[in-house]
Enzyme design. Sequence first.
Site, PDB file in Angstrom:
ATOM      1  N   LYS A  78      60.260  53.888  46.074  1.00 52.28           N
ATOM      2  CA  LYS A  78      59.729  55.032  46.271  1.00 52.28           C
ATOM      3  C   LYS A  78      58.587  55.192  45.732  1.00 52.28           C
ATOM      4  O   LYS A  78      57.633  54.250  45.816  1.00 52.28           O
ATOM      5  CB  LYS A  78      60.645  56.299  46.220  1.00 52.28           C
ATOM      6  CG  LYS A  78      62.086  56.300  46.681  1.00 52.28           C
ATOM      7  CD  LYS A  78      62.125  56.063  48.219  1.00 52.28           C
ATOM      8  CE  LYS A  78      63.469  55.705  48.854  1.00 52.28           C
ATOM      9  NZ  LYS A  78      64.568  56.393  48.099  1.00 52.28           N
ATOM     10  N   TYR A 131      71.382  62.169  46.245  1.00 52.98           N
ATOM     11  CA  TYR A 131      71.071  61.398  47.208  1.00 52.98           C
ATOM     12  C   TYR A 131      72.239  60.924  48.233  1.00 52.98           C
ATOM     13  O   TYR A 131      73.412  60.421  47.429  1.00 52.98           O
ATOM     14  CB  TYR A 131      70.398  60.005  46.632  1.00 52.98           C
ATOM     15  CG  TYR A 131      69.975  59.287  47.814  1.00 52.98           C
ATOM     16  CD1 TYR A 131      68.777  59.341  48.676  1.00 52.98           C
ATOM     17  CD2 TYR A 131      70.501  57.843  48.152  1.00 52.98           C
ATOM     18  CE1 TYR A 131      68.315  58.423  49.621  1.00 52.98           C
ATOM     19  CE2 TYR A 131      70.136  56.855  48.939  1.00 52.98           C
ATOM     20  CZ  TYR A 131      68.842  57.330  49.709  1.00 52.98           C
ATOM     21  OH  TYR A 131      68.556  56.189  50.911  1.00 52.98           O
ATOM     22  N   ASP A 144      68.943  60.275  37.947  1.00 52.21           N
ATOM     23  CA  ASP A 144      68.285  59.553  38.975  1.00 52.21           C
ATOM     24  C   ASP A 144      66.917  60.313  39.263  1.00 52.21           C
ATOM     25  O   ASP A 144      66.738  61.530  39.446  1.00 52.21           O
ATOM     26  CB  ASP A 144      69.161  59.743  40.287  1.00 52.21           C
ATOM     27  CG  ASP A 144      68.400  59.098  41.504  1.00 52.21           C
ATOM     28  OD1 ASP A 144      66.921  58.912  41.556  1.00 52.21           O
ATOM     29  OD2 ASP A 144      68.842  58.757  42.516  1.00 52.21           O
ATOM     30  N   ARG A 170      69.184  34.577  38.471  1.00 53.04           N
ATOM     31  CA  ARG A 170      69.871  35.860  38.707  1.00 53.04           C
ATOM     32  C   ARG A 170      70.267  36.567  37.226  1.00 53.04           C
ATOM     33  O   ARG A 170      70.447  37.719  37.192  1.00 53.04           O
ATOM     34  CB  ARG A 170      71.339  35.392  39.235  1.00 53.04           C
ATOM     35  CG  ARG A 170      72.476  36.847  39.236  1.00 53.04           C
ATOM     36  CD  ARG A 170      73.468  36.583  40.036  1.00 53.04           C
ATOM     37  NE  ARG A 170      74.048  35.136  40.032  1.00 53.04           N
ATOM     38  CZ  ARG A 170      75.041  34.755  39.204  1.00 53.04           C
ATOM     39  NH1 ARG A 170      75.278  35.516  37.975  1.00 53.04           N
ATOM     40  NH2 ARG A 170      75.508  33.520  39.112  1.00 53.04           N
TER      41      ARG A 170
HETATM   42  C1  LIG Z   1      66.044  56.202  48.364  1.00 52.18           C
HETATM   43  C2  LIG Z   1      66.939  56.771  47.074  1.00 52.18           C
HETATM   44  C3  LIG Z   1      67.988  56.141  46.479  1.00 52.18           C
HETATM   45  C4  LIG Z   1      68.433  54.724  47.190  1.00 52.18           C
HETATM   46  O1  LIG Z   1      67.442  53.787  46.923  1.00 52.18           O
HETATM   47  P1  LIG Z   1      67.262  52.607  47.940  1.00 52.18           P
HETATM   48  O2  LIG Z   1      66.039  51.823  47.475  1.00 52.18           O
HETATM   49  O3  LIG Z   1      66.988  53.080  49.384  1.00 52.18           O
HETATM   50  O4  LIG Z   1      68.388  51.778  47.770  1.00 52.18           O
HETATM   51  C5  LIG Z   1      68.652  56.784  45.458  1.00 52.18           C
HETATM   52  N1  LIG Z   1      68.206  57.898  45.055  1.00 52.18           N
HETATM   53  C6  LIG Z   1      67.122  58.702  45.467  1.00 52.18           C
HETATM   54  C7  LIG Z   1      66.931  60.009  44.716  1.00 52.18           C
HETATM   55  C8  LIG Z   1      66.340  58.017  46.381  1.00 52.18           C
HETATM   56  O5  LIG Z   1      65.409  58.559  47.074  1.00 52.18           O
END
Ligand SMILES: *Cc1c(COP(=O)(O)O)cnc(C)c1O
Length: 394
Positions: free
Chosen positions: A209, A112, A184, A59
């Site tokens: 992603k 998001y 982000d 961890r």
């Molecule tokens: C999918 C996404 C998230 C969250 O990610 P997870 O891996 O699903 O928890 C945050 N920001 C953006 C822009 C996203 O597309």
Amino acid sequence: MENPKDYGFNSQLIHYSGHDDKYGSATVPIYQTSTFAFDSAEDGAACFAGTKEGYIYTRIGNPTVKALERQIALLEHGYDSVAVSSGMAAVSTVYMALLSGGDHMISSAAVYGPSRVVMEQHFSRFGVQSSYVNSADVENIKKEIRPNTKMIFIESPANPTMDITDIAACAEIAHSIGAILVVDNTFCSPYLQNPIDMGADVVLHSITKFINGHADIVGGVIIGKEKIIYDKLRTMMVNMGCNMDPHQAYLVIRGLKTLGIRVDRAQENAIEVAKFLENHPKIEWIKYPGLKSFAQKDLVEKQMKGPGTMISFGVKGGLEAGKKLMNNVKMCILAVSLGGIETLIQHPASMTHSKMSPKAREDAGISEGLVRFSVGIENVGDIIGDLRQALEKI
Ligand SMILES: *Cc1c(COP(=O)(O)O)cnc(C)c1O
């Protein structure tokens, strides 16, 4: 050249995984262990005191995960990064580590969905205040500044409106009031945009992603520009316990190697798909940063290395027509997520952004009929053919 920073992006992906082991393994091994043996009681005490480098417990840190963290920090031009269990763990860890009760955050209305939900429904219970504005016009951010504003949190391009926010301008605003800028960068990946170069203090990704790219794991990562912020993020991750698992990290390391060529190919496809949709009589509107018709073209050129692979559009006939389209695609997958090798189609108002209030969706520019399309690396003729036959059924 010995410094990995001197190499091109694809060479960094292939050769600088941030790991070294005594056997010279060409790929990063999976250290599937929860704990690590100390040489002696004194050695263990030194590891805990931080006077000696060494792994203690997964961890807190793990060599497979560390290899990924070093590589992502290199790609995003940061000091170091913290890998976490999901993109939302990255968002929550950033809020938790860098905001306190009584602080105020300004964010893009079209972030998001869950990034807004977790702030407004949960962090608000601990006294964190937040404002959501259309950050495509940075004047809207300036208007919301309060004496206790400590963070500006943006996403560019925004999900799913594709609105672009001027990252350098946001960094200037944040720093002028002693706040930090968090970006982000999920929609672009480090291949198309590097917010730290434009003044961001923290960058985060849903690794799920583009970075992993193969729709087989969920993960996240947070990159700190400076050691002082990185240390706060790591401490919070360790104490909250949202670490990435070594096997998960191994899959990401494997997927990441092809990030450059995946995005190149998907982007070529996206440009063709966008042109096809723009000229189709059943499409009412389309937003794609690579089209001549895109309103914020100058800003795209200023801060992105390419228009990306995400397209938002509306079908004539609104929501019902959009549903017909989604129900009739044969090859494209009707699913949320994005940035993978496969083409995905989804409906934000009833799926990814359904937990937002209708008013919040309207403010964010997410119309009921908006369809979001994440273009993959298939043969572009097949993607267009699939859309064409599905549009004919409307
Ligand atoms: C999918 C996404 C998230 C969250 O990610 P997870 O891996 O699903 O928890 C945050 N920001 C953006 C822009 C996203 O597309």
